[in-house]
Design an enzyme around this catalytic site. Structure first.
Site, mmCIF file in Angstrom:
data_model
loop_
_atom_site.group_PDB
_atom_site.id
_atom_site.type_symbol
_atom_site.label_atom_id
_atom_site.label_comp_id
_atom_site.label_asym_id
_atom_site.label_seq_id
_atom_site.Cartn_x
_atom_site.Cartn_y
_atom_site.Cartn_z
ATOM 1 N N ASP A 86 0.839 -1.189 0.000
ATOM 2 C CA ASP A 86 0.000 0.000 0.000
ATOM 3 C C ASP A 86 0.877 1.242 0.000
ATOM 4 O O ASP A 86 1.911 1.285 0.683
ATOM 5 C CB ASP A 86 -0.880 0.022 1.256
ATOM 6 C CG ASP A 86 -2.325 -0.289 0.960
ATOM 7 O OD1 ASP A 86 -2.739 -0.169 -0.199
ATOM 8 O OD2 ASP A 86 -3.052 -0.655 1.898
ATOM 9 N N TRP A 87 0.455 2.263 -0.725
ATOM 10 C CA TRP A 87 1.129 3.565 -0.666
ATOM 11 C C TRP A 87 0.652 4.294 0.579
ATOM 12 O O TRP A 87 -0.552 4.340 0.864
ATOM 13 C CB TRP A 87 0.808 4.382 -1.910
ATOM 14 C CG TRP A 87 1.454 5.730 -1.905
ATOM 15 C CD1 TRP A 87 0.942 6.898 -1.432
ATOM 16 C CD2 TRP A 87 2.764 6.045 -2.403
ATOM 17 N NE1 TRP A 87 1.837 7.923 -1.600
ATOM 18 C CE2 TRP A 87 2.975 7.436 -2.192
ATOM 19 C CE3 TRP A 87 3.774 5.300 -3.000
ATOM 20 C CZ2 TRP A 87 4.144 8.083 -2.575
ATOM 21 C CZ3 TRP A 87 4.953 5.935 -3.370
ATOM 22 C CH2 TRP A 87 5.124 7.307 -3.164
ATOM 23 N N LEU A 88 1.577 4.850 1.346
ATOM 24 C CA LEU A 88 1.217 5.568 2.558
ATOM 25 C C LEU A 88 1.487 7.061 2.384
ATOM 26 O O LEU A 88 2.639 7.461 2.174
ATOM 27 C CB LEU A 88 2.015 5.037 3.749
ATOM 28 C CG LEU A 88 1.653 3.632 4.228
ATOM 29 C CD1 LEU A 88 2.638 3.166 5.291
ATOM 30 C CD2 LEU A 88 0.240 3.617 4.790
ATOM 31 N N ASP A 95 16.742 -2.759 11.579
ATOM 32 C CA ASP A 95 17.449 -1.720 10.799
ATOM 33 C C ASP A 95 16.808 -0.374 11.124
ATOM 34 O O ASP A 95 16.359 0.353 10.244
ATOM 35 C CB ASP A 95 17.349 -2.027 9.306
ATOM 36 C CG ASP A 95 18.276 -1.160 8.466
ATOM 37 O OD1 ASP A 95 19.196 -0.531 9.033
ATOM 38 O OD2 ASP A 95 18.074 -1.086 7.234
#
Length: 249
Positions: free
Chosen positions: A87-89, A158
């Site tokens: 999904d694009w956030l 990370d």
């Protein structure tokens, strides 16, 4: 990297209207994909298959059970390239306190054993001098009483400033994980290497999950792990930082 219409047609999407490259790190090609009704974030690993993204998918699902992460839409192999579709956030602003509390919540997820169900292999990086000092460090770690009391926590793996964001509601979102179960001080050590985490972060973390005494003394040995990874990936630019820590032992 250029994605052809034939390549894009094999994604599990319809009505793709726009594809544009975006920044996505040093390892993958990354794109924003806009369809008629939705937006997506696409990572592509050229000349590698879907297994390249298996670890990231597993990490997003583990983290996503307790804090916000990008939703995994699909992963697979197209032609000779592995891909991961998320999904694009849309991003906004948020508080470091909320981020600190979110990381503490992740670290409260414990496991009976360290690591994961598969190994990571980094290869040999050492000169003879580094080898000698590394073994001295290793012996000190083995003798440190703290190491015998650590309860393995779920780690992002990370946790630098490029791997979190805030959505439009101000909710912290963790991205690009490299998860494993280990001493939570490893994640905290990573936050200290490149900056991007302020006093509010550490105060909120400490309030939610206090650290053991002596953490500041242990941070260099945990920073070393990540600096060695960067040395492996990006070369001797990170050599002086590695040596500054190793020469303490």
């Amino acid at each position: 990297m250029h994605l052809t219409k034939t390549w894009l047609a094999q994604l599990p999407l319809t009505d793709i209207q726009q594809v544009q490259p975006v920044s996505g790190g040093d390892i993958n090609a990354a794109f924003q994909i806009i369809t008629r009704h939705h937006q997506y974030f696409l990572k592509v690993q050229p000349h590698n298959d879907v297994t390249f993204f298996d670890h990231e998918v597993a990490g997003l699902r583990l983290l996503g059970a307790v804090t916000k992460t990008p939703r995994v839409i699909a992963s697979g192999t197209i032609a000779t390239d592995g891909y991961l579709l998320l999904d694009w956030l849309a991003t906004g602003t948020g508080s470091q306190s909320a981020l600190g509390a979110a990381v503490a919540k992740v670290h409260h997820q414990h496991h009976a054993q360290f690591g994961l169900d598969h190994d990571f292999t980094a290869g040999k990086l050492w000169s003879e001098t580094r080898e000698m000092h590394y073994h001295r460090l290793r012996q000190q770690l083995l003798q440190d009483s703290h190491m015998h009391t650590v309860k393995p926590s779920l780690l992002h793996g990370d946790l630098w400033s490029g791997n979190y964001l805030f959505d439009t509601t101000g909710t912290p979102v963790l991205i690009d994980p490299d998860v494993f179960y280990g001493d939570r001080e490893m994640d905290l050590a990573m936050t200290t290497i490149f900056g991007g985490f302020d006093t509010d972060f550490y105060q909120a973390y400490q309030a939610a999950y206090p650290v053991a005494p002596g953490m500041q003394d242990r941070l260099p040995s945990y920073q070393l792990y990540y600096l060695l990874a960067h040395l492996n990936l990006f070369g001797e630019t990170y050599g002086p930082a590695v040596d500054r820590i190793l020469m303490q032992y």
